[in-house]
Design a protein around this motif. Sequence first.
Motif, short mmCIF file in Angstrom:
data_model
loop_
_atom_site.label_atom_id
_atom_site.label_comp_id
_atom_site.label_asym_id
_atom_site.label_seq_id
_atom_site.Cartn_x
_atom_site.Cartn_y
_atom_site.Cartn_z
N THR A 21 54.89 127.39 54.02
CA THR A 21 55.06 126.33 54.83
C THR A 21 53.94 126.23 55.92
N CYS A 22 53.20 124.80 55.49
CA CYS A 22 52.14 124.73 57.51
C CYS A 22 53.75 123.62 58.16
N LEU A 23 53.59 123.67 59.23
CA LEU A 23 54.15 122.79 60.30
C LEU A 23 53.31 122.25 61.17
N LEU A 24 52.99 121.06 61.07
CA LEU A 24 52.14 120.58 61.99
C LEU A 24 52.79 120.23 63.25
N GLY A 25 52.07 120.03 64.03
CA GLY A 25 52.07 119.45 65.64
C GLY A 25 52.29 120.36 66.24
N CYS A 26 52.20 121.56 66.09
CA CYS A 26 52.92 123.13 66.99
C CYS A 26 52.23 124.46 67.37
N GLU A 27 51.16 125.08 68.03
CA GLU A 27 50.89 126.03 68.54
C GLU A 27 51.43 127.17 68.38
N THR A 28 51.78 128.51 68.67
CA THR A 28 53.31 128.86 68.68
C THR A 28 52.08 130.50 68.93
N ASP A 29 52.21 131.16 69.87
CA ASP A 29 51.68 132.53 70.16
C ASP A 29 51.91 133.20 68.86
N SER A 30 52.49 133.10 68.39
CA SER A 30 51.92 134.34 66.95
C SER A 30 51.55 133.74 65.76
N TYR A 31 51.57 132.02 65.66
CA TYR A 31 51.47 131.54 64.55
C TYR A 31 52.12 131.46 63.50
N ASP A 32 53.06 131.83 63.75
CA ASP A 32 54.70 131.55 62.94
C ASP A 32 55.45 131.07 64.13
N SER A 33 56.51 130.75 62.75
CA SER A 33 57.65 130.03 63.70
C SER A 33 58.80 130.97 64.92
N GLU A 34 58.93 132.52 64.21
CA GLU A 34 58.91 134.08 65.17
C GLU A 34 58.67 133.25 66.31
N GLY A 35 57.38 132.88 66.95
CA GLY A 35 56.86 132.99 68.61
C GLY A 35 57.81 132.08 69.15
N ALA A 36 56.77 132.16 69.86
CA ALA A 36 56.89 130.55 71.13
C ALA A 36 55.78 129.61 71.40
N GLN A 37 56.01 128.47 72.09
CA GLN A 37 55.50 127.60 71.39
C GLN A 37 54.14 127.97 72.46
N VAL A 38 52.97 127.27 72.27
CA VAL A 38 52.10 127.27 72.85
C VAL A 38 51.87 125.76 73.64
N ARG A 39 50.90 125.31 72.64
CA ARG A 39 50.91 123.22 72.88
C ARG A 39 51.66 122.67 71.90
N LEU A 40 51.50 121.46 71.70
CA LEU A 40 51.50 120.29 71.12
C LEU A 40 50.13 119.92 70.89
N ALA A 41 49.92 119.42 69.23
CA ALA A 41 48.88 118.23 69.49
C ALA A 41 50.01 117.23 67.98
N PRO A 42 48.49 116.46 68.37
CA PRO A 42 48.72 115.01 67.14
C PRO A 42 48.84 115.63 65.75
N TRP A 43 49.68 114.67 64.98
CA TRP A 43 50.01 115.19 63.82
C TRP A 43 50.16 113.56 62.73
#
Length: 336
Positions: A108-130
């Motif tokens: 499952t991909c959740l749009l609008g947020c990029e994390t350091d680990s590329y998954d929900s276990e990581g931390a937000q790096v940036r937010l983007a339009p979705w």
Amino acid sequence: MPKIPSSSLPASGLFALAKPSGPTSMSIINDIKPLIGNSRLFVEASKLNSEGKGGKGKRKGKRSREAVKIGQGGTLDPLADGVLVLGVGKGTKSLSEFLDCTKEYRTTCLLGCETDSYDSEGAQVRLAPWKHVTRESVENALSQFRGDIEQKPPVFSALKMDGKPLYEYARKGIPLPRPIEKRPVTVLELEIVEWLGSEHEFKYPEKKFSDEEKEALAKSLQGVEGDVPVQDEVEIDAKANPQTPTAFVLRMKVSGGTYVRSLVHDLAHAVGSAGHVVTLTRTRQGRFALDPKEPGDFGCIPWEVFKKAVADTGEKDADGWTEWEREVMERLDVVE
């Protein structure tokens, strides 16, 4: 249940369990080692310790636990669940074939947020339009990720460059000496199987990169990775009054070595957004599958069977086997 002749005991072989999301693959193996190491299914009777008084559910000695080898045919991240192939005894020599075999996943991909680990276990790096992303736009973008492609592993990974893990460069702001090398992989099948839209309960990780951490990441990538965005691209009021971002589910069949998280990350970029993995299930690894359908397939043993046995090995049947041993024998790919 297939009968393994007494003359063939102890047995060697391969079996798969359905790993739950949460624990590491290694912790799963460590949990079941005492069971494997104290079972006449896998260990010679002469190497087993006696049960002892009141021994129901009691773990036995170190000697028996070390009497048989056990290994895995490809780890799963803590977030991930699904097929985890294990080898016991001579079966450990066959585990390498599962590193390069064909695998299938649902993610499952959740749009609008990029994390350091590329998954929900990581931390937000940036937010983007979705909001501009539609099912049609994602389906159109999928074509560039099918077939023989090249993938770049995440910068926050344990892969080493000049003896130093990539994540160390990124966290300390050390410039990468050269671009991260791309890896050839093959995506045999890739499709959207469910468009969740905003009908879900997934959330962005609470942990966020600080400005200093973003600067360190940008510094490590500067000059070798091109223009890599690390700053938020959404308006301040959008952060204060967020809407539930779009999520969708992908099914894929890929070659060994494919980074599912990288595929999701790159796909989100391809549709002008950011994204990360919030669920990941390995549904097949070689001939082991959660839902065996093909000739020669082997099913997976539910983790609950082992979890129950770890707490209490349970009663034995008329042939002297416990529940978990019967489950293993039913799905064991015997290696002579």
